[in-house]
Design a protein around this motif. Structure first.
Motif, PDB file in Angstrom:
ATOM      1  N   LEU B 131       0.830  -1.207   0.000  1.00 23.30           N
ATOM      2  CA  LEU B 131       0.000   0.000   0.000  1.00 23.30           C
ATOM      3  C   LEU B 131       0.867   1.261   0.000  1.00 23.30           C
ATOM      4  O   LEU B 131       0.464   2.312  -0.498  1.00 23.30           O
ATOM      5  CB  LEU B 131      -0.917   0.020   1.240  1.00 23.30           C
ATOM      6  N   GLU B 132       2.063   1.126   0.566  1.00 24.46           N
ATOM      7  CA  GLU B 132       2.974   2.276   0.637  1.00 24.46           C
ATOM      8  C   GLU B 132       3.764   2.469  -0.642  1.00 24.46           C
ATOM      9  O   GLU B 132       4.239   3.566  -0.920  1.00 24.46           O
ATOM     10  CB  GLU B 132       3.944   2.103   1.824  1.00 24.46           C
ATOM     11  N   CYS B 133       4.008   1.389  -1.383  1.00 26.98           N
ATOM     12  CA  CYS B 133       4.786   1.526  -2.626  1.00 26.98           C
ATOM     13  C   CYS B 133       4.114   0.718  -3.742  1.00 26.98           C
ATOM     14  O   CYS B 133       4.675  -0.278  -4.213  1.00 26.98           O
ATOM     15  CB  CYS B 133       6.244   1.124  -2.431  1.00 26.98           C
ATOM     16  N   PRO B 134       2.897   1.171  -4.163  1.00 26.13           N
ATOM     17  CA  PRO B 134       2.152   0.409  -5.170  1.00 26.13           C
ATOM     18  C   PRO B 134       2.855   0.336  -6.531  1.00 26.13           C
ATOM     19  O   PRO B 134       2.770  -0.673  -7.227  1.00 26.13           O
ATOM     20  CB  PRO B 134       0.820   1.176  -5.282  1.00 26.13           C
ATOM     21  N   ASP B 135       3.571   1.409  -6.908  1.00 23.44           N
ATOM     22  CA  ASP B 135       4.257   1.402  -8.209  1.00 23.44           C
ATOM     23  C   ASP B 135       5.356   0.347  -8.228  1.00 23.44           C
ATOM     24  O   ASP B 135       5.527  -0.382  -9.206  1.00 23.44           O
ATOM     25  CB  ASP B 135       4.873   2.781  -8.506  1.00 23.44           C
ATOM     26  N   PHE B 136       6.099   0.278  -7.136  1.00 21.68           N
ATOM     27  CA  PHE B 136       7.171  -0.706  -7.073  1.00 21.68           C
ATOM     28  C   PHE B 136       6.584  -2.114  -7.059  1.00 21.68           C
ATOM     29  O   PHE B 136       7.105  -3.022  -7.714  1.00 21.68           O
ATOM     30  CB  PHE B 136       8.038  -0.463  -5.826  1.00 21.68           C
ATOM     31  N   ASP B 137       5.490  -2.293  -6.341  1.00 21.85           N
ATOM     32  CA  ASP B 137       4.823  -3.597  -6.278  1.00 21.85           C
ATOM     33  C   ASP B 137       4.428  -4.064  -7.684  1.00 21.85           C
ATOM     34  O   ASP B 137       4.689  -5.205  -8.073  1.00 21.85           O
ATOM     35  CB  ASP B 137       3.585  -3.469  -5.380  1.00 21.85           C
ATOM     36  N   ARG B 138       3.835  -3.150  -8.462  1.00 20.64           N
ATOM     37  CA  ARG B 138       3.435  -3.485  -9.843  1.00 20.64           C
ATOM     38  C   ARG B 138       4.651  -3.809 -10.693  1.00 20.64           C
ATOM     39  O   ARG B 138       4.660  -4.770 -11.459  1.00 20.64           O
ATOM     40  CB  ARG B 138       2.681  -2.300 -10.467  1.00 20.64           C
ATOM     41  N   ALA B 139       5.702  -2.995 -10.541  1.00 21.25           N
ATOM     42  CA  ALA B 139       6.908  -3.190 -11.365  1.00 21.25           C
ATOM     43  C   ALA B 139       7.539  -4.551 -11.053  1.00 21.25           C
ATOM     44  O   ALA B 139       7.944  -5.281 -11.967  1.00 21.25           O
ATOM     45  CB  ALA B 139       7.914  -2.071 -11.097  1.00 21.25           C
ATOM     46  N   ALA B 166      17.091  -5.609 -13.998  1.00 20.84           N
ATOM     47  CA  ALA B 166      17.652  -4.254 -13.960  1.00 20.84           C
ATOM     48  C   ALA B 166      16.525  -3.211 -13.928  1.00 20.84           C
ATOM     49  O   ALA B 166      16.586  -2.238 -13.164  1.00 20.84           O
ATOM     50  CB  ALA B 166      18.544  -4.035 -15.176  1.00 20.84           C
ATOM     51  N   ARG B 167      15.490  -3.436 -14.724  1.00 21.66           N
ATOM     52  CA  ARG B 167      14.363  -2.493 -14.733  1.00 21.66           C
ATOM     53  C   ARG B 167      13.583  -2.571 -13.430  1.00 21.66           C
ATOM     54  O   ARG B 167      13.071  -1.565 -12.928  1.00 21.66           O
ATOM     55  CB  ARG B 167      13.458  -2.764 -15.932  1.00 21.66           C
ATOM     56  N   LEU B 168      13.481  -3.766 -12.899  1.00 18.88           N
ATOM     57  CA  LEU B 168      12.824  -3.940 -11.589  1.00 18.88           C
ATOM     58  C   LEU B 168      13.536  -3.081 -10.540  1.00 18.88           C
ATOM     59  O   LEU B 168      12.911  -2.332  -9.794  1.00 18.88           O
ATOM     60  CB  LEU B 168      12.899  -5.418 -11.209  1.00 18.88           C
ATOM     61  N   LEU B 169      14.876  -3.184 -10.528  1.00 14.17           N
ATOM     62  CA  LEU B 169      15.615  -2.442  -9.504  1.00 14.17           C
ATOM     63  C   LEU B 169      15.563  -0.941  -9.753  1.00 14.17           C
ATOM     64  O   LEU B 169      15.489  -0.149  -8.810  1.00 14.17           O
ATOM     65  CB  LEU B 169      17.067  -2.927  -9.455  1.00 14.17           C
ATOM     66  N   SER B 170      15.578  -0.545 -11.027  1.00 10.41           N
ATOM     67  CA  SER B 170      15.563   0.903 -11.278  1.00 10.41           C
ATOM     68  C   SER B 170      14.208   1.501 -10.873  1.00 10.41           C
ATOM     69  O   SER B 170      14.111   2.712 -10.673  1.00 10.41           O
ATOM     70  CB  SER B 170      15.929   1.237 -12.725  1.00 10.41           C
ATOM     71  N   ALA B 171      13.185   0.644 -10.724  1.00  6.22           N
ATOM     72  CA  ALA B 171      11.882   1.145 -10.252  1.00  6.22           C
ATOM     73  C   ALA B 171      11.869   1.359  -8.739  1.00  6.22           C
ATOM     74  O   ALA B 171      10.884   1.865  -8.188  1.00  6.22           O
ATOM     75  CB  ALA B 171      10.779   0.166 -10.643  1.00  6.22           C
ATOM     76  N   ALA B 172      12.950   0.972  -8.066  1.00  9.64           N
ATOM     77  CA  ALA B 172      12.969   1.067  -6.597  1.00  9.64           C
ATOM     78  C   ALA B 172      13.156   2.498  -6.094  1.00  9.64           C
ATOM     79  O   ALA B 172      12.924   2.773  -4.919  1.00  9.64           O
ATOM     80  CB  ALA B 172      14.071   0.178  -6.022  1.00  9.64           C
ATOM     81  N   ALA B 173      13.606   3.390  -6.988  1.00 13.02           N
ATOM     82  CA  ALA B 173      13.803   4.779  -6.549  1.00 13.02           C
ATOM     83  C   ALA B 173      12.564   5.595  -6.905  1.00 13.02           C
ATOM     84  O   ALA B 173      12.286   5.808  -8.085  1.00 13.02           O
ATOM     85  CB  ALA B 173      15.027   5.369  -7.238  1.00 13.02           C
TER      86      ALA B 173
END
Lengths: 197, 291
Positions: B131-139, B166-173
């Motif tokens: 719930l706190e990081c929905p974009d990262f969850d989707r990525a 690599a794209r997964l990790l770049s979504a972490a920021a």
């Protein structure tokens, strides 16, 4: 413009020598050679511009506010990177692809390349360049290698392959000069004088 | 993630080491506070790096000495509550959960049983974190699905498979609103992710070959000659060079010397250990040492 001293990371009371040293270190860090073909080259260029301006502002104000720039500053070169070199081939499609690359529209360049009727040396070179921009370093190397084998005399292709074989170029902070350091061996280099195992 | 992203203690000065430990312990405490004690079991160095990377330029290291289960008497200095630690803690829970789900889908019998149990226990923490990081969850969900599809078709391209992680990790920021910073962090994390995926593949190479499992390095280099090893190391070092170049464009913070140590000394050191086959022994011997 930001405070020139904070841009260079020095105290306003720093000596001329300290300022020069800080400036040189930053110029070494953001030098265009370290960002050749890098997708972030424009950001490094901005940084370089900022530190050049900060250095010249400080040296001008310290020399009595004269209008002439001090000698010894880094003269920024407007480098034309590999892909920006003038394309002398006659293929209109490749000219378009290079144009898209130059304006940073990599997806469009990729799309155009897919429509190419043949896969010659130039096609492999441009495909390799696009792969490099995406971070696909293995595929970039393979395409540059194929381009070189198809046209061994082409200096642009050879330069691109050489860049891949050297693993790119980059700044390393003081104390981290040696990349292949083994953490389980007592190294002779100054940055890792003691063994960790 | 996998715990490869760590500093070299012998090349880090005392102040840097203290800051590193405070960030690591701060992340551990944040995990416990926000997502329950069970989630602390999955703490690793990789997310300590992410936490330090997300810390803003003026973030203080207010390290208060706190007791915990591992340090019940003397306690350990740990960074206090902060937004960047919260984000790193939540994202670590999200990624751990999806990795467990991934193992459930394609692991062996015992691995699946263990993953089922752990995913069940981590479920409540995950539901709060997403719930706190929905974009990262989707990525994460999307990229791991893509990666599984490529692995199932036994993709011979290391770039295509590594690209998913690599794209997964770049979504972490999370986006900060500063385009230059977001681009530089994205590029740093992309190449760090590429390096992590490939080093993990090299680390698992012998086991995967023995078990007949897919391994991207084995698929790309069927003969795995000395020349192949040198070539792959060159490509991974190139990724580290590009990650370093991106890092230098960021505004520094208190942990800059630690992150420099990780990028320019820690990761090459881990790479050397993995390629020489000594990483797992090194892990066993240093498991108790902390960051």
């Amino acid at each position: 413009m930001n405070d020139p001293y904070s841009v260079l990371g020095v105290d306003p009371g720093a000596s001329d020598e300290e300022i020069k040293r800080a400036y040189r270190e930053l110029a070494r860090k953001y030098h265009p050679d370290n960002y050749q073909n890098n997708p972030l080259a424009d950001l490094a260029e901005e940084k370089m511009k900022e530190i050049n301006e900060a250095y010249h502002t400080i040296t001008r104000s310290r020399s009595g506010g004269g209008g002439q720039r001090q000698a010894g500053g880094y003269q920024q070169q407007q480098q034309q990177y590999t892909y920006q070199q003038q394309y002398t081939g006659g293929d209109a499609l490749y000219a378009q692809v290079r144009q898209q690359i130059n304006i940073g529209n990599i997806p469009q360049a990729e799309q155009l390349l897919r429509t190419a009727p043949r896969q010659d040396a130039e096609w492999h070179f441009l495909t390799g360049y696009i792969a490099y921009q995406k971070g696909w370093l293995d595929e970039a190397t393979q395409h540059f290698r194929t381009a070189c084998s198809m046209e061994p005399a082409n200096a642009e292709y050879r330069q691109a392959l050489s860049m891949m074989q050297q693993g790119g170029s980059g700044y390393r902070p003081a104390g981290y000069g040696y990349a292949g350091c083994d953490p389980c061996t007592t190294c002779m280099c100054i940055s890792c004088a003691s063994p960790c195992c | 993630m996998f715990g490869y992203v760590r500093a070299r203690r012998d090349t880090l000065n005392a102040a840097g080491l203290a800051d590193y430990e405070a960030a690591y312990c701060g992340l551990c405490r944040t995990l416990g506070r926000r997502r329950g004690s069970f989630s602390r079991l999955f703490l690793n160095y990789d997310f300590a790096f992410l936490a330090m990377l997300l810390a803003p330029g003026d973030a203080p290291c207010t390290a208060l000495c706190r007791r915990c289960m591992l340090h019940p008497i003397k306690g350990k200095p740990a960074c206090g509550e902060s937004r960047w630690l919260d984000t790193a803690a939540d994202e670590s829970v999200v990624l751990t959960y999806w990795k467990l789900r991934d193992t459930l889908a394609d692991g062996g019998f015992f691995a699946r049983m263990a993953a089922r149990f752990l995913a069940l226990c981590l479920g409540p923490a995950y539901r709060g974190a997403r719930l706190e990081c929905p974009d990262f969850d989707r990525a994460v969900s999307l990229r791991l699905t893509e990666l599984r599809a490529l692995e199932e078709e036994r993709c011979p391209s290391i770039d295509r498979t590594a690209d998913c992680f690599a794209r997964l990790l770049s979504a972490a920021a999370p986006r900060t609103g500063s385009a230059p910073r977001d681009r530089a962090v994205g590029q740093l994390l992309y190449h760090l992710g590429r390096w992590i995926y490939l080093i993990d593949a090299v680390d698992d190479l012998a086991e995967d070959r023995k078990a007949g499992r897919y391994n991207p390095v084995a698929a790309r280099f069927p003969d795995w000659t000395e020349e192949d090893r040198l070539y792959l190391r060159g490509s991974m070092d190139h990724s580290l060079t590009l990650a370093g170049a991106a890092f230098q464009l960021l505004e520094g913070n208190r942990w800059q010397p630690v992150m420099e140590n990780i990028l320019y000394s820690g990761l090459p050191g881990v790479e050397e250990l993995v390629f020489s086959g000594r990483w797992r022994d090194h892990q066993k011997r240093h498991r108790r040492n902390g960051p």
